[in-house]
Design a protein around this motif. Structure first.
Motif, PDB file in Angstrom:
ATOM      1  N   ARG A 140     -12.133  31.442  66.786  1.00  0.00           N
ATOM      2  CA  ARG A 140     -12.156  30.007  66.476  1.00  0.00           C
ATOM      3  C   ARG A 140     -10.881  29.596  65.733  1.00  0.00           C
ATOM      4  O   ARG A 140     -10.303  28.534  66.015  1.00  0.00           O
ATOM      5  CB  ARG A 140     -13.386  29.690  65.626  1.00  0.00           C
TER       6      ARG A 140
ATOM      7  N   CYS B 219     -15.861  36.170  66.195  1.00  0.00           N
ATOM      8  CA  CYS B 219     -16.048  34.737  66.448  1.00  0.00           C
ATOM      9  C   CYS B 219     -15.168  33.888  65.541  1.00  0.00           C
ATOM     10  O   CYS B 219     -14.576  32.894  65.983  1.00  0.00           O
ATOM     11  CB  CYS B 219     -17.520  34.365  66.270  1.00  0.00           C
TER      12      CYS B 219
ATOM     13  N   THR C 139     -14.266  36.354  73.049  1.00  0.00           N
ATOM     14  CA  THR C 139     -14.540  35.252  72.121  1.00  0.00           C
ATOM     15  C   THR C 139     -13.368  34.271  72.094  1.00  0.00           C
ATOM     16  O   THR C 139     -13.576  33.052  72.029  1.00  0.00           O
ATOM     17  CB  THR C 139     -14.830  35.764  70.702  1.00  0.00           C
TER      18      THR C 139
ATOM     19  N   PHE D 254     -13.797  30.157  72.957  1.00  0.00           N
ATOM     20  CA  PHE D 254     -13.451  29.059  72.060  1.00  0.00           C
ATOM     21  C   PHE D 254     -12.236  28.273  72.547  1.00  0.00           C
ATOM     22  O   PHE D 254     -12.131  27.065  72.297  1.00  0.00           O
ATOM     23  CB  PHE D 254     -13.254  29.579  70.632  1.00  0.00           C
TER      24      PHE D 254
ATOM     25  N   GLU E 225     -13.728  26.031  75.115  1.00  0.00           N
ATOM     26  CA  GLU E 225     -14.471  24.977  74.429  1.00  0.00           C
ATOM     27  C   GLU E 225     -13.518  23.903  73.899  1.00  0.00           C
ATOM     28  O   GLU E 225     -13.866  22.715  73.842  1.00  0.00           O
ATOM     29  CB  GLU E 225     -15.268  25.580  73.273  1.00  0.00           C
TER      30      GLU E 225
ATOM     31  N   LEU F 195     -22.829  29.489  67.300  1.00  0.00           N
ATOM     32  CA  LEU F 195     -22.765  29.849  68.717  1.00  0.00           C
ATOM     33  C   LEU F 195     -24.146  30.245  69.225  1.00  0.00           C
ATOM     34  O   LEU F 195     -24.564  29.850  70.324  1.00  0.00           O
ATOM     35  CB  LEU F 195     -21.772  31.002  68.905  1.00  0.00           C
TER      36      LEU F 195
ATOM     37  N   VAL G 112     -19.737  31.035  62.287  1.00  0.00           N
ATOM     38  CA  VAL G 112     -19.416  30.587  63.650  1.00  0.00           C
ATOM     39  C   VAL G 112     -20.357  31.246  64.659  1.00  0.00           C
ATOM     40  O   VAL G 112     -20.813  30.608  65.616  1.00  0.00           O
ATOM     41  CB  VAL G 112     -17.944  30.902  63.985  1.00  0.00           C
TER      42      VAL G 112
END
Length: 418
Positions: free
Chosen positions: A393, A389, A14, A18, A21, A122, A118
């Motif tokens: 993040r 998650c 995870t 992120f 991303e 997702l 989150v």
């Protein structure tokens, strides 16, 4: 920025997703041949923000003495000559006060609630599927004393705005019809309707595929052999596949994180607490759980994952030990067959164990280490799947120079500096 993540469990993967991303160039290394093959492999399947509570709390030392004498007790201690074990247990005992419990729980619930949100986002953007369900958690009380003692937890749930329901036996059966056949075995329950369930390994594998498509590099079968530092920074790592270099590094090695952090001169109080699970094929869907039932007496979670039931529990403090113990399997079988006697084929159950990376206070460790480019995302204990998650993040925001959506200032390793 080039980022090297150490570990490909649910926390490492995870984190990779992120960070990618957020625009970073990410590489993940792991000694296993694929993702989620250690602690993330067969956990209890819960995504339970409302059930995010420290193990250390008022009354726990007295309860622990009782648990240690129970045939199917939730706690096992196998003492050894490991000073880190004794140090960790003493730190945990110091957190067994009402004041520290309230503080620690107030740090855990927000990150867990945020993580669920989150994960929902997702799921919406990627359409990732992992035998997920959103039907809540039911904490089931076999005795009136257990039910009468939930006031403190209910108060924290109110303060943090977590929806809940206190149910009588008929209310429990309405939420989990499979309990109708054992109506006489419980007195009530605390239901958290916002909780979810899902297969952590399936999620991690599929997210790794999505991350790979987004440019993340996964290097499996690579063993970490050293971490090099100079002038307050990590300058590289050595591995079985050769050296690794990056601008920033993420420690996401679960229970093995403290071993490396001690070598780096920044000990963190994370210790492996062994858990067990069985996975049972469902033979009667109407007699099986709909979501997760927490059997409060034995501290065991019984979770529906597609056409399987995952039964997980036990806290065994025995160091870095992955041997399977038949007595622990018997406890898991006892709980699930006592509450859902006709649901699954126990003769086909698979047995597993894993090491949960626990902190003595409860919250995970997320944030910058004493090294200017080494970040930690570890110490989630039994809540790695629940918090994965949101933790990732938060970490990605910190590493990208953004303020996280939640206050993560109390989650860093600095809280142990004193």
């Amino acid at each position: 920025m080039k980022v090297l993540i150490l570990g490909s469990g649910v926390i490492g993967v995870t984190s990779a997703y992120f960070l990618a991303e957020a625009g970073h160039e990410v590489t993940v290394i792991d000694r296993q041949p694929g993702p989620a093959l250690e602690t993330s492999f067969a956990n209890a399947g819960e995504i339970s923000p409302g059930y995010s509570s420290p193990w250390a709390g008022p009354g726990v030392p007295v309860k622990a003495l009782k648990w240690l004498t129970m045939k199917h007790g939730p706690l096992v201690i196998r003492p050894g000559f490991d000073r880190h074990m004794w140090s960790w247990m003493l730190k945990m005992l110091r957190n067994c006060t009402a004041e520290r419990y309230a503080v620690n729980k107030s740090r855990m619930v927000p990150v867990a609630e945020y993580s669920r949100d989150v994960l929902k986002a997702l799921r919406s953007t990627t359409n990732i599927a992992y035998d997920e369900r959103a039907k809540g958690t039911l904490q089931l009380f076999r005795t009136q004393k257990q039910l009468d003692s939930i006031g403190g937890d209910v108060e924290v749930l109110k303060q943090t705005g977590v929806p809940f329901e206190v149910l009588d036996p008929e209310g429990c059966i309405a939420a989990e019809p499979g309990l109708g056949a054992v109506r006489e075995k419980f007195v009530g329950g605390l239901r958290l309707p916002g909780d979810e369930t899902g297969d952590c390994q399936m999620f991690t594998e599929r997210l790794a595929e999505i991350a790979t498509a987004a440019g993340v590099k996964f290097e499996y079968g690579v063993t970490l052999t050293g971490i090099e530092t100079a002038q307050g920074k990590v300058t590289g790592v050595t591995t079985s596949a050769g050296p690794g270099r990056a601008d920033a590094y993420v420690m996401a090695l679960g229970s093995y994180s403290p071993i490396w952090m001690r070598k780096l001169g920044q000990p963190i109080p994370v210790y492996p607490v062994k858990g067990y699970s069985i996975t049972v094929p469902i033979v009667n869907a109407s007699a099986a759980p709909e979501s997760t039932i927490m059997d409060e007496t034995y501290k065991i979670a019984i979770t529906r994952l597609g056409d399987r039931i995952r039964v997980g529990g036990t806290a065994e403090i025995s160091g870095y030990n992955l041997s399977l113990n038949d007595a622990r399997r018997d406890t898991l079988i006892h709980s699930v067959t006592d509450l859902f006697p006709a649901a699954g084929d126990i003769s086909k159950a698979t047995f597993w164990t894993g090491q949960r990376p626990m902190t003595p206070d409860g919250p995970p460790i997320i944030g910058l280490s004493k090294y200017a480019n080494l970040y930690l995302n570890t110490g989630h204990g039994t809540l790695g799947w629940t918090m994965s998650c949101g933790s990732a993040r938060v970490l990605a925001d910190i590493m990208s120079g953004r303020a996280p959506d939640i206050d993560a200032s109390a989650l860093g390793p600095q809280r142990y500096a004193a």
